[in-house]
Design an enzyme around this catalytic site. Structure first.
Site, PDB file in Angstrom:
ATOM      1  CB  ALA A   1     -24.841   3.984  21.444  1.00  0.00           C
ATOM      2  CB  CYS A  24     -29.144  -1.325  23.978  1.00  0.00           C
ATOM      3  SG  CYS A  24     -29.412  -2.484  25.330  1.00  0.00           S
ATOM      4  N   GLY A  41     -27.868   5.850  18.164  1.00  0.00           N
ATOM      5  CA  GLY A  41     -28.939   6.821  18.261  1.00  0.00           C
ATOM      6  C   GLY A  41     -29.896   6.914  17.096  1.00  0.00           C
ATOM      7  CG  ASP A  50     -31.853  -2.204  18.619  1.00  0.00           C
ATOM      8  OD1 ASP A  50     -32.048  -3.330  18.125  1.00  0.00           O
ATOM      9  OD2 ASP A  50     -31.085  -1.364  18.120  1.00  0.00           O
ATOM     10  CG  ASP A  69     -25.224   2.402  24.683  1.00  0.00           C
ATOM     11  OD1 ASP A  69     -25.959   1.835  23.855  1.00  0.00           O
ATOM     12  OD2 ASP A  69     -24.009   2.123  24.818  1.00  0.00           O
ATOM     13  CG  ASP A 114     -25.780  -3.655  32.849  1.00  0.00           C
ATOM     14  OD1 ASP A 114     -26.587  -3.994  31.952  1.00  0.00           O
ATOM     15  OD2 ASP A 114     -25.027  -4.458  33.424  1.00  0.00           O
ATOM     16  CB  CYS A 147     -29.351  -6.127  13.718  1.00  0.00           C
ATOM     17  SG  CYS A 147     -27.869  -5.972  14.738  1.00  0.00           S
ATOM     18  CE  LYS A 165     -33.125  -0.389  15.644  1.00  0.00           C
ATOM     19  NZ  LYS A 165     -31.711  -0.289  15.221  1.00  0.00           N
TER      20      LYS A 165
END
Length: 449
Positions: free
Chosen positions: A274, A272, A276, A342, A294, A323, A395, A278
């Site tokens: 995008a 996951c 970018g 993430d 992604d 996926d 987040c 991290k």
């Protein structure tokens, strides 16, 4: 009082109409980022300022509109224009009562009371779809100027108006954080600081701060590899962007690259990935072979663009669309030494930067994203080598996407060992945040040998 948020050639009436289109779009389920992209470039800065402010005051404005116009207008653009006008008018009257109200908030667009009323009516009159409603707009705004105190006393007891979040969101935070929920809601209505992550392969904190000082830009360092500006400013005006010296990244978000232990020669997965940020941080930390995964091809292109700007693109970095919950689509069977998961979430921890999120989300989204996260974690765990490290990150500040997710994961995978990691980071809550970062959750696991 000066109307400093407008360019000489851009009337407030146009800004209000375009901002109302953005609010209308958000209430219909469109992200503000997507909506702003369609805003004409010359108007974008002013429209973004107004749109952000209105979204931070939307619960208040909507409840005022409901009090003054109980029957929701069938024209959604008109409804949005009324809420934009009421949010700006209430702000103008608050400043008129006490000029110090927003003296520390350069993000708040302030116009004179008469200007807001006049320009709102002009806005309605300028559009065929709204012209017949200009009398309604005029009457509603003038009534609010006369009866403001009484109207505010009526709406302030309603949770949406008091906290400028949906009622379900307020209840969720109150249940999860009985001591901190008010501070969390208040923090969400103020913009976060502008923090830069220094690209240690091209610059240093000391060098960047010296250049910033020469440019008259005050800053401080909240911690390893980071610089926070005392005042936010356009990215293009900050020295070093084109040189790849830094990236904009919140301090809490920067913890991912610091927590996942990566060393030269490792095989690393950033699931996951995008857009970018991290990914780049991991590559700045060590010379690794990295797969950035992604499901969104367009967003994956942004990862490549960011890596090229920072000088991090190489034949050791592979960008792949796939996926994360279905490794058979993209995994070559060789286990990873380190994995950053993430995962998608409600983004409830970054609403101070994206005020549209609170209005886009639905209560059912929490359970939906938690289920998606579980499937991704289980799938990625199977690709980690024994002795490797696995960092789960969101987040979000909702426990279902943090502590509860970790408890469920450990129940499904008793072999996993939870290592020392921050857990829940809460924005704006003393003792629960790392300086002044956004809301994030981190859990670091290892797979025993």
């Amino acid at each position: 009082m000066s109307d400093t948020h407008l360019s000489p050639s851009l009337p407030l009436s146009e800004v209000m109409l375009l901002s109302a289109r953005n609010i209308e779009g958000v209430l219909a389920g469109k992200s503000l980022t997507e909506s702003l992209a369609a805003t004409p470039a010359p108007a974008r800065a002013a429209v973004q300022s107004v749109s952000f402010h209105v979204l931070r005051r939307l619960g208040h404005a909507r409840q005022i509109r409901i009090t003054l116009v109980p029957r929701q207008p069938s024209n959604t653009w008109l409804d949005a224009l009324l809420m934009v006008s009421l949010a700006l008018l209430d702000t103008a009257m608050r400043v008129q009562e006490d000029a110090r109200t927003f003296e520390d908030r350069p993000d708040v667009p302030v116009y004179a009371v008469h200007t807001v009323v006049d320009q709102a009516v002009r806005a309605a009159d300028s559009q065929a779809a709204l012209r017949l409603s200009k009398g309604l707009v005029n009457g509603v705004l003038r009534r609010f100027t006369r009866e403001r105190k009484m109207i505010l006393s009526q709406v302030q007891s309603r949770p949406e108006a008091r906290w400028n979040h949906p009622g379900w969101w307020v209840k969720e935070l109150r249940r999860a954080y009985p001591r901190d929920w008010e501070a969390l809601l208040q923090a969400a209505n103020r913009p976060g600081p502008l923090t830069l992550r220094v690209n240690q392969r091209r610059c240093s904190v000391e060098r960047l701060q010296a250049v910033l000082t020469e440019a008259g830009i005050a800053s401080s360092s909240p911690g390893t590899g980071a610089v926070t500006l005392d005042k936010a400013m356009p990215v293009q005006a900050i020295p070093g962007f084109d040189l790849g010296w830094w990236s904009v990244q919140d301090w809490s978000a920067q913890q991912a690259g610091l927590l996942l232990p990566v060393k030269d020669g490792m095989r690393v997965l950033d699931a996951c990935a995008a857009p970018g940020g991290k990914t780049a941080h991991l590559l700045e930390q060590a010379d690794v072979s990295l797969l950035a995964l992604d499901s969104d091809g367009e967003r994956l292109e942004r990862v490549g663009h960011n890596l090229r700007r920072l000088g991090l693109a190489s034949d050791k970095v592979q960008l792949k669309r796939g996926d994360a919950a279905r490794p058979a689509q993209w995994w070559d069977g060789q286990p990873f030494d380190a994995i950053l998961a993430d995962v998608p979430c409600t983004a409830s921890g970054i609403v101070r930067r994206h005020p549209d999120i609170r209005w886009l989300r639905r209560e059912s989204d929490i359970a939906d994203t938690a289920r998606l996260q579980s499937s991704i974690l289980d799938a990625l765990w199977s690709t980690l080598r024994p002795g490797g490290h696995f960092l789960y990150s969101t987040c979000s500040i909702f426990p279902a996407e943090g502590e509860q997710q970790v408890e469920a994961f450990l129940a499904r995978h008793p072999e996993a060992q939870l290592l020392d990691s921050p857990g829940q980071i809460l924005p704006g809550v003393a003792g629960r945040s790392l300086v002044d970062g956004d809301g994030f959750f981190y859990a670091l696991f290892t797979r025993p040998v």
